[in-house]
Design a protein around this motif. Structure first.
Motif, PDB file in Angstrom:
ATOM      1  N   ASP A  27       1.064  -1.111  -0.040  1.00  0.00           N
ATOM      2  CA  ASP A  27      -0.168  -0.013  -0.093  1.00  0.00           C
ATOM      3  C   ASP A  27       0.721   1.339   0.542  1.00  0.00           C
ATOM      4  O   ASP A  27       0.566   2.158  -0.701  1.00  0.00           O
ATOM      5  CB  ASP A  27      -0.740   0.439   1.445  1.00  0.00           C
ATOM      6  N   ARG A  30       1.263   3.985  -3.277  1.00  0.00           N
ATOM      7  CA  ARG A  30       0.713   5.383  -2.663  1.00  0.00           C
ATOM      8  C   ARG A  30       1.918   6.431  -3.868  1.00  0.00           C
ATOM      9  O   ARG A  30       1.423   7.365  -4.373  1.00  0.00           O
ATOM     10  CB  ARG A  30       0.090   5.906  -1.343  1.00  0.00           C
ATOM     11  N   GLU A  61       1.346   6.092  -7.744  1.00  0.00           N
ATOM     12  CA  GLU A  61       0.421   6.447  -7.961  1.00  0.00           C
ATOM     13  C   GLU A  61       0.458   8.121  -8.010  1.00  0.00           C
ATOM     14  O   GLU A  61       0.424   8.430  -9.762  1.00  0.00           O
ATOM     15  CB  GLU A  61      -0.906   6.416  -7.537  1.00  0.00           C
ATOM     16  N   THR A  76      -2.924   6.472   3.577  1.00  0.00           N
ATOM     17  CA  THR A  76      -2.147   4.952   2.933  1.00  0.00           C
ATOM     18  C   THR A  76      -4.719   4.445   2.894  1.00  0.00           C
ATOM     19  O   THR A  76      -5.035   4.554   3.073  1.00  0.00           O
ATOM     20  CB  THR A  76      -2.067   4.078   4.333  1.00  0.00           C
ATOM     21  N   THR A  78       2.198   4.321   6.055  1.00  0.00           N
ATOM     22  CA  THR A  78       1.551   5.894   5.311  1.00  0.00           C
ATOM     23  C   THR A  78       2.749   6.574   5.246  1.00  0.00           C
ATOM     24  O   THR A  78       4.180   6.066   5.456  1.00  0.00           O
ATOM     25  CB  THR A  78       1.018   6.782   6.763  1.00  0.00           C
TER      26      THR A  78
END
Length: 793
Positions: free
Chosen positions: A510, A514, A517, A540, A707
């Motif tokens: 994850d 992120r 992306e 996240t 995160t």
């Protein structure tokens, strides 16, 4: 009475003056002149306003000797504690409570390996000569200047630092990477005691060929879990750096505003006071580098200059296997290996204990590696468990690798340096002003027999525990100048260029997804400003992904309008963790309770606690919530068969009850910043009230577990203490490498009374960046402190 009051005032003033003198006597000397033995020429050390030394020397040996001196005056106690931890010598200064930790590190064989390995060094090689000069500087400081206050408090006697100490500290750092020690006992217990259906949540293949052939007794399981707990406890209670994860990315000039590559990096390491990195700019004719250094290591682990820059993340490859040995029933000092009984090797060591008698150890080794049961002393189980560890079993010229990397201004030079890193596994992300970007997963990757699954404890009586050799470096995951124009590394499982499986305890995808992306956006030109926002991203996709399958169950569990409103907060939550978020608090409490309600009854207290310390729990929970038929939902010991909905309801109710008790009945007051805080803890803060003198914080902390701004806590009930996160945040645009940005989580100095002990802590938690000064004119303008080190006449 007046005379008495006057005498009291004089006494108080004298005590205050004495305390002030004592404190000032411990502070680093940053202005003036000192004579240093073995210098060939004067060395100038200019300090900037953050306390970072900028060293100008006339030759390499003088530069490293000066670095050792100034590094020691800021971080001598950190150096002392790290070498004692790595070499199993803490009980000598901290007493009997550290015997278990010392026994563990003696059992790992780091000390014995370092002493043997150091004898093989070529004392005339450039890397070793640089290390010797650096250690000479450290020892000259120790011999000539006042001892740190911690030395006075603990009664530590000064003794020289050696090459063996540096290698031992490198071993500790490698061990802190090794998730297998804390993960394999849990996974093997799940497989062998609960069954393959319970393993599905962990997404691990079922490989009967890798199973432990002889059955482990209840005492063996108990002791394996004790070993995992001891391993985790040793790292936590030491108050010293432990590597956990990291972010790094390199963007090529086609994707940046400047037209030159940009490097970003923030290695994730356990927080402590002092912080792990010591910043220094080093220069002599023909060499210049701004580096981040670890204790007792003269070579920068992170660094940049005007031509190139690099950062690190953890590879997360599994380079440590636990092996259950089959014992000869007629001779407990023999194990079955390659079709015959072979003798265990043994050696004796002694732990010195402050205020108590020395503890004598008998440490054994099988053909697979050290018998780690010895770490449990008299309570060790009957089945010997050996540890195969790449750090002990490879040539691993890691010091020479970083000496070369500090000088690698081309792709070829960087690649050649990185190839020398065998253990621990590291991702090196690199860029240069010429336009190149590169990434290499550095490690010696063992080849295991077909069907051998290192996620579990292996059977030493079969060939499943053997190593068939190592993959060539060309088979390691790597990229150079990819067409997409950027590289991102965030501890997720990499793609193997050869198709070979690379077992490891990788982090969730994850965080990396992120970052990817954002970096993939074709219309964004990256610079140090929007890169700051990306490093500080507190969101996240993990939370919404975990919650989505159980939202209807949560809606059904809500007892009233207030609870239904809280469920809808979760349903609409974007996964961000700002200080004011209530949803972040509720989600993190619910995450723990889901694990607790679903898994605690099967695992029991000890194994459940061990599971909470592993990365495999992160990957298991989303799969668990998505699988309504998982056997984990059923509560053992009850006549009924509980469903996912019933277990989710129990977790929801327990979450609300705990938050009301710990944070108050008003859910609007459940702000993330109130429940999630960062304190930088000193190794001596375990002894109250020394925490008031040495610790820094607490600070309300944004971000969270996995995160990008990975201010991470362990899964558990509120409130949460941040355990690890960005150990520095660095941004270098190679169009202007002299003006990189960075931050230290606490301060440059490790001296508690010094002005630079905690002067960056508030800026760090607030997300600020400070200049990493490079040009001498700017350094001089920033501060008027200069220490001149002269040769002894």
């Amino acid at each position: 009475m007046k005379r008495s009051l006057t005498l009291l005032a004089v006494a108080v003033a004298a005590v205050a003056a004495g305390a002030t003198w004592y404190a000032q006597s411990k502070n680093p000397l940053r202005d003036g002149e000192l004579a240093l033995l073995n210098l060939q020429a004067p060395v100038s050390v200019r300090y900037d306003s953050r306390g970072v030394p900028h060293i100008q020397a006339q030759n390499e040996a003088d530069m490293y000797r000066a670095l050792g001196f100034v590094h020691a005056q800021d971080r001598l106690f950190q150096m002392e504690m790290l070498r004692r931890l790595a070499r199993g010598e803490l009980a000598e200064v901290l007493g009997a409570k550290l015997v278990d930790t010392d026994r563990l590190f003696r059992t790992l064989g780091i000390r014995e390996h370092a002493d043997r390995y150091a004898k093989t060094f070529d004392r005339n090689s450039p890397a070793v000569k640089a290390l010797q000069a650096y250690l000479d500087g450290v020892n000259q400081f120790q011999d000539s200047r006042p001892a740190p206050v911690e030395f006075d408090l603990l009664g530590i006697h000064k003794r020289p630092f050696t090459i063996e100490d540096t290698v031992s500290v490198a071993g500790y750092m490698a061990y802190s990477f090794a998730a297998a020690f804390r993960t394999e006992p849990v996974l093997t217990y799940v497989r062998d005691e609960l069954g393959s259906n319970y393993l599905k949540a962990f997404d691990l293949d079922w490989h009967p060929g890798g199973a432990v052939a002889q059955s482990l007794s209840a005492d063996d399981w108990k002791n394996l879990n004790s070993l995992a707990h001891l391993s985790q406890q040793a790292l936590v209670e030491a108050g010293l750096p432990q590597f956990e994860g990291s972010n790094a990315w390199a963007v090529s000039g086609s994707r940046t505003a400047s037209g030159k590559p940009l490097l970003a990096g923030d290695p994730h390491i356990r927080f402590a006071a002092p912080a792990v990195w010591y910043e220094a700019q080093l220069s002599y004719p023909g060499f210049e580098l701004y580096g981040h250094h670890q204790a007792l290591n003269p070579y920068a682990s992170l660094g940049h200059n005007k031509q190139f820059a690099w950062s690190l993340t953890m590879f997360q490859n599994d380079d440590l296997d636990l092996v259950a040995e089959k014992v000869n029933p007629d001779n407990p000092e023999q194990v079955w290996y390659h079709g015959k009984w072979v003798d265990l090797q043994s050696r004796e060591e002694t732990i010195q204990v402050k205020g108590a008698e020395p503890v004598k150890l008998t440490l054994r080794r099988s053909p697979h590696g050290p018998i780690i049961n010895s770490a449990l002393g008299a309570t060790a189980g009957k089945t010997p468990i050996a540890m195969w560890w790449a750090f002990l079993e490879t040539e691993n010229p890691i010091l020479d690798a970083f000496y070369q990397l500090n000088r690698a201004d081309s792709l070829g030079k960087a690649r050649a340096a990185v190839e020398k890193i065998h253990a621990p596994g590291l991702n090196v992300i690199w860029a240069n002003a010429g336009g190149d970007i590169g990434w290499w997963a550095a490690a010696k990757l063992p080849q295991r027999p077909q069907g051998s699954n290192p996620n579990f404890i292996l059977d030493g009586s079969t060939e499943q525990a053997d190593k068939l050799g190592f993959l060539p470096f060309s088979a390691n995951p790597q990229e150079e100048n990819p067409e997409r124009g950027y590289i991102v590394s965030a501890n997720f499982q990499p793609q193997s260029p050869s198709g070979a499986a690379i077992p490891g305890y990788y982090n969730l995808a994850d965080r990396g997804a992120r970052l990817n992306e954002r970096l993939a956006q074709p219309d964004v030109k990256w610079d140090v400003h929007n890169s700051q926002a990306l490093q500080l991203d507190d969101g996240t996709g993990y939370g919404p992904r975990l919650l989505k399958p159980i939202l209807d169950d949560l809606r059904a569990a809500a007892a009233d309008e207030t609870e239904r409103a809280l469920v809808e907060q979760l349903a609409n939550w974007d996964g961000n963790h700002p200080l004011e978020s209530t949803a972040a608090t509720l989600f993190n409490q619910l995450t723990y309770e889901l694990a607790n309600q679903a898994m605690h009854d099967e695992l029991g207290d000890a194994f459940f606690d061990s599971l909470l310390q592993t990365r495999v729990l992160d990957s298991a929970l989303p799969r668990l919530t998505a699988d309504a038929r998982s056997p984990w939902w059923d509560k053992r010991g009850s006549d009924a068969v509980e469903t996912r909905a019933e277990t989710v309801k129990a977790a929801w109710q327990a979450s609300l009850a705990h938050l009301r008790q710990s944070l108050g009945a008003d859910s609007s007051q459940w702000a993330w910043g109130k429940a999630h805080t960062l304190t930088h803890s000193h190794p001596l803060s375990q002894q109250k009230p020394l925490n008031l003198l040495f610790d820094v914080g607490p600070f309300a902390a944004p971000g969270g577990h996995e995160t990008p701004n990975n201010l991470s806590h362990r899964v558990g009930p509120a409130p949460w203490s941040v355990v690890y996160g960005p150990s520095t945040r660095r941004l270098i645009d190679l169009a202007d490498g002299a003006h990189g940005l960075g931050i230290n989580p606490v301060g440059q100095s490790g001296v508690p009374f010094d002005k630079h002990y905690a002067d960056q802590a508030q800026a760090y938690i607030s997300g600020q960046y400070l200049p990493m000064l490079f040009d001498q004119a700017e350094v001089q303008a920033d501060s008027n402190e200069t220490l001149l080190l002269n040769p002894v006449k």
